[in-house]
Design an enzyme around this catalytic site. Structure first.
Site, PDB file in Angstrom:
ATOM      1  N   LYS A  22      38.040  23.401  32.294  1.00 13.37           N
ATOM      2  CA  LYS A  22      37.961  24.793  32.776  1.00 13.37           C
ATOM      3  C   LYS A  22      36.501  25.202  32.974  1.00 13.37           C
ATOM      4  O   LYS A  22      36.134  25.737  34.023  1.00 13.37           O
ATOM      5  CB  LYS A  22      38.603  25.721  31.744  1.00 13.37           C
ATOM      6  CG  LYS A  22      38.294  27.215  31.938  1.00 13.37           C
ATOM      7  CD  LYS A  22      38.979  28.112  30.935  1.00 13.37           C
ATOM      8  CE  LYS A  22      38.196  28.279  29.678  1.00 13.37           C
ATOM      9  NZ  LYS A  22      37.119  29.278  29.732  1.00 13.37           N
ATOM     10  N   ASN A  23      35.676  24.919  31.971  1.00  8.34           N
ATOM     11  CA  ASN A  23      34.309  25.439  32.015  1.00  8.34           C
ATOM     12  C   ASN A  23      33.412  24.671  32.970  1.00  8.34           C
ATOM     13  O   ASN A  23      32.309  25.110  33.281  1.00  8.34           O
ATOM     14  CB  ASN A  23      33.720  25.500  30.608  1.00  8.34           C
ATOM     15  CG  ASN A  23      34.425  26.576  29.790  1.00  8.34           C
ATOM     16  OD1 ASN A  23      35.143  27.411  30.345  1.00  8.34           O
ATOM     17  ND2 ASN A  23      34.227  26.551  28.492  1.00  8.34           N
ATOM     18  N   CYS A 116      33.965  41.041  25.411  1.00  6.58           N
ATOM     19  CA  CYS A 116      35.195  40.226  25.390  1.00  6.58           C
ATOM     20  C   CYS A 116      35.837  40.530  24.041  1.00  6.58           C
ATOM     21  O   CYS A 116      35.388  41.391  23.295  1.00  6.58           O
ATOM     22  CB  CYS A 116      34.872  38.747  25.530  1.00  6.58           C
ATOM     23  SG  CYS A 116      34.090  38.066  24.078  1.00  6.58           S
ATOM     24  N   ARG A 121      28.867  40.391  25.321  1.00 10.26           N
ATOM     25  CA  ARG A 121      28.486  39.099  25.904  1.00 10.26           C
ATOM     26  C   ARG A 121      27.303  39.392  26.839  1.00 10.26           C
ATOM     27  O   ARG A 121      27.458  39.616  28.022  1.00 10.26           O
ATOM     28  CB  ARG A 121      29.667  38.490  26.661  1.00 10.26           C
ATOM     29  CG  ARG A 121      30.895  38.212  25.791  1.00 10.26           C
ATOM     30  CD  ARG A 121      30.753  36.996  24.927  1.00 10.26           C
ATOM     31  NE  ARG A 121      30.646  35.756  25.669  1.00 10.26           N
ATOM     32  CZ  ARG A 121      31.701  35.073  26.160  1.00 10.26           C
ATOM     33  NH1 ARG A 121      32.887  35.565  25.996  1.00 10.26           N
ATOM     34  NH2 ARG A 121      31.534  33.948  26.826  1.00 10.26           N
ATOM     35  N   ASP A 305      33.870  26.568  20.709  1.00 13.94           N
ATOM     36  CA  ASP A 305      35.214  26.690  21.288  1.00 13.94           C
ATOM     37  C   ASP A 305      36.254  25.895  20.514  1.00 13.94           C
ATOM     38  O   ASP A 305      37.440  25.971  20.828  1.00 13.94           O
ATOM     39  CB  ASP A 305      35.228  26.234  22.750  1.00 13.94           C
ATOM     40  CG  ASP A 305      34.404  27.161  23.626  1.00 13.94           C
ATOM     41  OD1 ASP A 305      34.084  26.770  24.752  1.00 13.94           O
ATOM     42  OD2 ASP A 305      34.058  28.259  23.156  1.00 13.94           O
ATOM     43  N   ARG A 397      44.985  31.168  30.269  1.00 11.47           N
ATOM     44  CA  ARG A 397      43.663  31.235  30.929  1.00 11.47           C
ATOM     45  C   ARG A 397      42.974  29.883  30.862  1.00 11.47           C
ATOM     46  O   ARG A 397      42.266  29.496  31.766  1.00 11.47           O
ATOM     47  CB  ARG A 397      42.775  32.261  30.210  1.00 11.47           C
ATOM     48  CG  ARG A 397      43.168  33.696  30.390  1.00 11.47           C
ATOM     49  CD  ARG A 397      42.093  34.602  29.871  1.00 11.47           C
ATOM     50  NE  ARG A 397      40.796  34.276  30.477  1.00 11.47           N
ATOM     51  CZ  ARG A 397      39.675  34.918  30.221  1.00 11.47           C
ATOM     52  NH1 ARG A 397      39.673  35.922  29.370  1.00 11.47           N
ATOM     53  NH2 ARG A 397      38.544  34.586  30.794  1.00 11.47           N
TER      54      ARG A 397
HETATM   55  C1  EPZ Z   1      30.197  29.359  27.938  1.00 13.05           C
HETATM   56  O1  EPZ Z   1      30.117  30.779  27.871  1.00 13.05           O
HETATM   57  C2  EPZ Z   1      31.689  29.030  27.883  1.00 13.05           C
HETATM   58  N1  EPZ Z   1      32.355  29.655  29.024  1.00 13.05           N
HETATM   59  C3  EPZ Z   1      32.283  29.555  26.584  1.00 13.05           C
HETATM   60  O2  EPZ Z   1      33.640  29.102  26.543  1.00 13.05           O
HETATM   61  C4  EPZ Z   1      31.534  28.938  25.403  1.00 13.05           C
HETATM   62  O3  EPZ Z   1      32.027  29.497  24.202  1.00 13.05           O
HETATM   63  C5  EPZ Z   1      30.031  29.221  25.532  1.00 13.05           C
HETATM   64  O4  EPZ Z   1      29.545  28.752  26.804  1.00 13.05           O
HETATM   65  C6  EPZ Z   1      29.222  28.547  24.430  1.00 13.05           C
HETATM   66  O5  EPZ Z   1      29.411  27.161  24.506  1.00 13.05           O
HETATM   67  C7  EPZ Z   1      32.240  29.082  30.242  1.00 13.05           C
HETATM   68  O6  EPZ Z   1      31.598  28.062  30.412  1.00 13.05           O
HETATM   69  C8  EPZ Z   1      32.983  29.763  31.354  1.00 13.05           C
HETATM   70  P1  EPZ Z   1      26.419  31.195  26.482  1.00 13.05           P
HETATM   71  P2  EPZ Z   1      28.688  31.514  28.145  1.00 13.05           P
HETATM   72  O7  EPZ Z   1      25.706  31.934  27.547  1.00 13.05           O
HETATM   73  O8  EPZ Z   1      27.969  30.806  29.223  1.00 13.05           O
HETATM   74  C9  EPZ Z   1      24.093  34.481  24.037  1.00 13.05           C
HETATM   75  C10 EPZ Z   1      35.958  29.286  26.254  1.00 13.05           C
HETATM   76  O9  EPZ Z   1      36.622  29.525  25.237  1.00 13.05           O
HETATM   77  N2  EPZ Z   1      23.560  34.926  25.342  1.00 13.05           N
HETATM   78  O10 EPZ Z   1      26.065  29.776  26.212  1.00 13.05           O
HETATM   79  O11 EPZ Z   1      28.974  32.950  28.320  1.00 13.05           O
HETATM   80  C11 EPZ Z   1      25.581  34.778  23.879  1.00 13.05           C
HETATM   81  O12 EPZ Z   1      25.798  36.097  23.432  1.00 13.05           O
HETATM   82  C12 EPZ Z   1      34.699  30.080  26.532  1.00 13.05           C
HETATM   83  O13 EPZ Z   1      36.224  28.392  27.099  1.00 13.05           O
HETATM   84  C13 EPZ Z   1      22.578  35.907  25.369  1.00 13.05           C
HETATM   85  O14 EPZ Z   1      22.147  36.426  24.346  1.00 13.05           O
HETATM   86  O15 EPZ Z   1      27.977  31.279  26.745  1.00 13.05           O
HETATM   87  C14 EPZ Z   1      26.004  33.744  22.849  1.00 13.05           C
HETATM   88  O16 EPZ Z   1      25.699  34.230  21.543  1.00 13.05           O
HETATM   89  C15 EPZ Z   1      34.488  31.202  25.526  1.00 13.05           C
HETATM   90  N3  EPZ Z   1      22.085  36.305  26.572  1.00 13.05           N
HETATM   91  C16 EPZ Z   1      25.091  32.547  23.150  1.00 13.05           C
HETATM   92  O17 EPZ Z   1      24.021  33.050  23.957  1.00 13.05           O
HETATM   93  C17 EPZ Z   1      22.523  35.748  27.757  1.00 13.05           C
HETATM   94  O18 EPZ Z   1      22.014  36.135  28.837  1.00 13.05           O
HETATM   95  C18 EPZ Z   1      25.775  31.457  23.946  1.00 13.05           C
HETATM   96  O19 EPZ Z   1      26.303  32.044  25.122  1.00 13.05           O
HETATM   97  C19 EPZ Z   1      23.531  34.763  27.711  1.00 13.05           C
HETATM   98  C20 EPZ Z   1      24.026  34.352  26.492  1.00 13.05           C
END
Ligand code: EPZ
Length: 421
Positions: A22-23, A116, A121, A305, A397
């Site tokens: 998915k991701n 979320c 997020r 995840d 989803r």
């Molecule tokens: C991706 O989300 C995945 N989703 C998530 O999977 C996964 O949990 C996550 O990466 C972490 O591995 C997709 O790929 C569609 P991040 P993403 O930006 O990109 C902080 C699932 O269950 N952050 O790596 O949104 C954030 O708050 C989903 O399949 C900032 O602070 O995750 C978090 O604490 C859920 N500022 C950390 O970084 C930003 O601009 C990691 O978030 C962006 C992120």
């Protein structure tokens, strides 16, 4: 709204194929926006999030054809460069269109994703990177309005190796003028899959798979095709289903290199793991599951995840396990529902203390988000009696008919229409 009615206590046994990730798909699909013409994504999973992304792209004028697992996206008639709130609020990954739209068309209007189920997020890193590359970014009534004549290469360093921010910046940098360096980039397999697709489109990317990416901007990319990697989180979830039911299951298409952290924790918990050429087998038939601590981390550490699914397994282990989420500090909505099944779990800050119990007893439980609902299904497989998991739209989803896969291994899960919610 559908619910699952699960009759627990069945040992899982047999072989099942893992679907596409998915991701990875949610990043590969917007990447097609960077070129004019038809791109093809193979091994695309038929998930609600993928259909939501198709809808988002079609509102821009992108034509899609989805046959079996081949998704063709035709960008020749793109008309709008916007991602509306109605779709972005459903799926945060919609933010992935921002980088490609801005870089190829010089304009993007994308709704802020909001929060979320488990909290805010932020997207500050996405916006910081694009601003460093010369984008004018304004926030207007909940929308990001981004404009540029042409993005310029820049040296970008992320405080957090954000998957989404890395993906967005990587896509934007492919058509920027000059060279971009992304320091502290995410190196999740899904980002590597994206980088390989962009390279096939003509992008010049160096350091793929590492935490420092260097991208030499080009003037134009061409449509191409790519095979989507298998879903390491679906694979991990199915492996834990085998472990929690003391079964024997073989996953065809799982990639061991994407799962080492999960496989080693499973072995530490007393489960036998056999790695074959193109499959992974888990044998928990006579395993006494031991409590094993986990602290989530970015790839190749233990994935956030998989945190909820691990807590489900630890609920029935011998001993006490501490499960800490260092990525999302409040991703524990599954815990109160697991406690309704008889689990003994206490959450403090971003750590759950899981004292293993002898058995779980079936009950009605509520899904709150994708991976939380997966953990409730896993617990229901092992619980005595009937477990009803409400609001399984969360599951749909991110899992392609998971009840069919689990039932093919001997589970007893019925999907039932329900007015309860
Ligand atoms: C991706 O989300 C995945 N989703 C998530 O999977 C996964 O949990 C996550 O990466 C972490 O591995 C997709 O790929 C569609 P991040 P993403 O930006 O990109 C902080 C699932 O269950 N952050 O790596 O949104 C954030 O708050 C989903 O399949 C900032 O602070 O995750 C978090 O604490 C859920 N500022 C950390 O970084 C930003 O601009 C990691 O978030 C962006 C992120």
């Amino acid at each position: 709204m559908d619910k699952f009615v699960i009759t627990g206590g069945k040992k899982l046994n047999g072989k099942v194929a893992v679907s596409g990730a998915k991701n990875a798909s949610l990043a590969l699909m917007p990447a097609a926006l960077l070129a004019r013409g038809k791109s093809r994504l193979y091994n695309t999973p038929r998930l609600n999030d993928v259909f939501t992304m198709i809808k988002l792209l079609s509102q821009m004028g992108i034509e899609s054809r989805f046959e079996d697992d081949q998704l063709e996206l035709n960008t020749v008639d793109i008309k709008y460069y916007e991602a509306p709130y109605e779709l972005v609020k459903k799926m945060r990954a919609s933010i992935y269109v921002l980088g490609p739209l801005l870089s190829r068309y010089g304009y993007a209007k994308v709704s802020l994703p909001g929060g979320c189920a488990w909290g805010p997020r932020p997207i500050n890193l996405h916006l910081m990177a694009l601003q460093k590359m010369g984008a004018q970014i304004e926030l207007e009534q909940g929308y990001i309005i981004a404009k540029t004549k042409r993005l310029n290469g820049a040296k970008i360093s992320f405080d957090i190796p954000s998957v989404g921010a890395t993906g967005n910046t990587l896509m934007a940098a492919t058509l920027a003028k000059g060279t971009t360096v992304i320091n502290n980039a995410a190196c999740e397999p899904e980002i590597t899959n994206l980088a390989n697709f962009l390279i096939k489109m003509g992008a010049k990317i160096f350091g793929v798979g590492t935490t420092i990416l260097e991208i030499e901007g080009v003037d134009e990319l061409s449509p191409s095709e790519i095979n989507t990697i298998s879903d390491r989180i679906e694979a991990g979830t199915l492996l834990i289903a085998a472990a929690i039911t003391k079964g024997l299951v073989e996953l065809v298409g799982a990639n061991e290199y994407h799962l080492y952290s999960v496989l080693s924790k499973l072995e530490e918990s007393g489960v036998k793991v056999i790695i074959n050429k193109d499959s992974i087998q888990v044998d928990a038939t006579d395993a006494e599951i031991k409590s094993v601590d986990v602290s989530t981390a970015v790839f190749p550490g233990f994935p956030t995840d998989m945190q909820a699914q691990w807590i489900a397994l630890m609920s029935l282990a011998n001993g006490t396990a501490n499960v800490t989420d260092t990525i999302y500090f409040d991703r524990f909505n599954h815990v109160p529902e697991l406690v309704r099944l008889g689990a003994n779990i206490v959450v403090n800050d971003n750590s759950a203390r899981v004292v293993g119990v002898k058995k779980l007893i079936g009950a009605k439980v509520m899904s709150t988000d994708l991976r939380a609902s997966a953990s409730l299904v896993l617990a229901g497989l092992a619980a005595e009696g009937i477990t009803e998991v409400l609001r399984v739209y969360h599951l749909d989803r991110g899992y392609q008919k998971i009840e069919e896969k689990l039932n093919s291994l001997g589970a007893d899960i019925q999907r039932v229409q329900s007015s309860e919610y």
